[in-house]
Motif scaffolding. Sequence first.
Motif, short mmCIF file in Angstrom:
data_model
loop_
_atom_site.label_atom_id
_atom_site.label_comp_id
_atom_site.label_asym_id
_atom_site.label_seq_id
_atom_site.Cartn_x
_atom_site.Cartn_y
_atom_site.Cartn_z
N GLU A 225 0.82 -1.21 0.00
CA GLU A 225 0.00 0.00 0.00
C GLU A 225 0.86 1.27 0.00
N GLY A 226 0.49 2.19 -0.86
CA GLY A 226 1.14 3.50 -0.89
C GLY A 226 2.30 3.61 -1.85
N ALA A 227 2.73 2.50 -2.44
CA ALA A 227 3.94 2.53 -3.26
C ALA A 227 3.77 3.35 -4.54
N LYS A 228 2.57 3.37 -5.09
CA LYS A 228 2.39 4.08 -6.37
C LYS A 228 2.55 5.59 -6.23
N GLU A 229 2.47 6.09 -4.99
CA GLU A 229 2.66 7.52 -4.78
C GLU A 229 4.12 7.90 -4.55
N CYS A 230 5.02 6.89 -4.48
CA CYS A 230 6.40 7.25 -4.13
C CYS A 230 7.46 6.35 -4.77
N ALA A 231 7.10 5.45 -5.67
CA ALA A 231 8.10 4.49 -6.16
C ALA A 231 8.07 4.33 -7.67
N ILE A 232 9.27 4.22 -8.25
CA ILE A 232 9.49 3.82 -9.63
C ILE A 232 10.06 2.41 -9.59
N GLU A 233 9.52 1.51 -10.40
CA GLU A 233 10.00 0.12 -10.39
C GLU A 233 10.64 -0.23 -11.73
N MET A 234 11.79 -0.91 -11.64
CA MET A 234 12.50 -1.36 -12.84
C MET A 234 12.66 -2.87 -12.80
N CYS A 235 12.47 -3.49 -13.93
CA CYS A 235 12.66 -4.94 -14.00
C CYS A 235 13.29 -5.29 -15.34
N SER A 236 13.89 -6.45 -15.39
CA SER A 236 14.64 -6.87 -16.57
C SER A 236 14.29 -8.30 -16.91
N LEU A 237 14.37 -8.62 -18.19
CA LEU A 237 14.20 -10.00 -18.61
C LEU A 237 15.53 -10.74 -18.69
N SER A 238 16.62 -10.06 -18.31
CA SER A 238 17.94 -10.69 -18.39
C SER A 238 18.01 -11.95 -17.55
N LYS A 239 17.63 -11.85 -16.29
CA LYS A 239 17.71 -13.00 -15.39
C LYS A 239 16.38 -13.78 -15.38
N THR A 240 15.28 -13.07 -15.61
CA THR A 240 13.98 -13.73 -15.67
C THR A 240 13.90 -14.73 -16.81
N ALA A 241 14.39 -14.32 -18.00
CA ALA A 241 14.20 -15.13 -19.20
C ALA A 241 15.47 -15.30 -20.02
N GLY A 242 16.62 -14.99 -19.44
CA GLY A 242 17.88 -15.22 -20.14
C GLY A 242 18.18 -14.23 -21.24
N PHE A 243 17.66 -12.99 -21.12
CA PHE A 243 17.82 -12.00 -22.18
C PHE A 243 19.09 -11.17 -22.04
N THR A 244 20.11 -11.66 -21.37
CA THR A 244 21.33 -10.85 -21.21
C THR A 244 21.95 -10.48 -22.55
N GLY A 245 21.80 -11.34 -23.54
CA GLY A 245 22.31 -11.03 -24.87
C GLY A 245 21.27 -10.47 -25.81
N MET A 246 20.01 -10.39 -25.34
CA MET A 246 18.91 -9.86 -26.16
C MET A 246 18.58 -8.42 -25.79
N ARG A 247 18.71 -8.08 -24.51
CA ARG A 247 18.51 -6.76 -23.97
C ARG A 247 17.06 -6.29 -24.06
N GLY A 249 13.88 -4.97 -21.03
CA GLY A 249 13.32 -4.87 -19.69
C GLY A 249 12.25 -3.80 -19.71
N TYR A 250 11.89 -3.30 -18.54
CA TYR A 250 10.86 -2.25 -18.50
C TYR A 250 10.94 -1.48 -17.19
N THR A 251 10.49 -0.24 -17.27
CA THR A 251 10.39 0.64 -16.10
C THR A 251 8.95 1.06 -15.95
N ILE A 252 8.48 1.04 -14.70
CA ILE A 252 7.12 1.44 -14.40
C ILE A 252 7.16 2.75 -13.61
N VAL A 253 6.54 3.77 -14.16
CA VAL A 253 6.43 5.06 -13.47
C VAL A 253 4.94 5.34 -13.30
N PRO A 254 4.40 5.21 -12.10
CA PRO A 254 2.96 5.40 -11.90
C PRO A 254 2.51 6.81 -12.28
#
Length: 401
Positions: A225-247, A249-254
């Motif tokens: 609760e409350g994170a959308k008023e104060c947080a930017i989230e970044m995530c990558s597919l590098s470790k999730t799906a092995g995209f280290t050589g594909m490059r 990911g995504y950033t979420i800015v509410p």
Amino acid sequence: MPTINENFLKLEKNYLFINIAKKVNAFLAENPDAPLIRMGIGDVTLPIAPVCVEAMKKGVEEMGVKETFRGYEDSGAGYDFLKEAIAGYYKKFHVSLELDEIRVNDGAKSDCGNIVDIFGNDNVVLITDPAYPVYVDSNKMSGRTVIYVDSNEANGFAARPDPAVHADLIYLCSPNNPTGSAYTRAQLKEWIDYAKINQAIIIYDAAYEAFITDSDVPHSIYEVEGAKECAIEMCSLSKTAGFTGMRCGYTIVPLALHVTASNREDVSIAQIWGRRQGSKFNGVSYPVQCAAAAVFTDEGLKQIHENIAYYQENAAIIAKTMDELRIQYTGGKNSPYIWLKCPNGMSSWELFDYLLYEIAVVGTPGEGFGKNGEGWFRLTAFGDRDRTIEAMERMKKLISK
């Protein structure tokens, strides 16, 4: 004559992994036949999922036909089909996202470094120590004041906010690189409350969320609760799906994340981040976005979790070895990293050299991640199973001496 940004002169002369590479290359020059096992840099070793390969092939084929050829993607924020897939994934965690809150990028590291472009250089930046080097370096390059909060043995390498300390920007990574620790919902709520009191923004790195197994550890900060008023989230597919050589990911800015400018104007962070990206980033290629969207299909999630389970088993093997050797550690659960205490009072670089020259195993010295990393050492579970087992057998023989 042109001047330079002299803040660069204040950085460490060599990036941590460059120092490691130099030492390893020197060792191999002396010992060319050494059976080296690399457990240092956190690069994946398993191939990307077949469903992603097929989706990328299809995307490439479309680029070869006039009727389906694509040039620039208009906004540079990513195609809607991928953003819809990401939003659908977040619904599994009961998090609702607008497509305009999602921007596709070429990996979390880029945006972790670039996000500071939209913030003034007078901001005070709080970083947990030890930390991934890009958080520190990207802010020092801009001349910002960086302060630290201790992640250490006493708090299980899960730093808590200090009410007596003010910060404007806060970097958090959970599950953490390098320590493998992970924040619970209650612990993240402490940081969210702290950010609101200080009118600060949290930059939250969720690159390892796919490794989470504990139900009390959120996959996204927006589960709290409350994170959308104060947080930017970044995530990558590098470790999730092995995209280290594909490059990719995504950033979420509410859209709810706003600040007040010096002229009292209300400013949308999402809007100015979009403006920055539109000026300096051309977007991710269409075939790669096709492959990324396939990650979030039912078959894609099934296939990538098979790879993640493989790495998790490697982590369990390393953790079991640490238990047998009675070496203290964090991580190994919710994380692909094992953060171990150097035995016999060794420094982290002493242990690095010892493992390299005695058993030809490469890890990462904790000192390279900050002062609280001294005396600690990171091993990664991203290797081959047989080589992981072999490395642990070598360690058991060596350390048991």
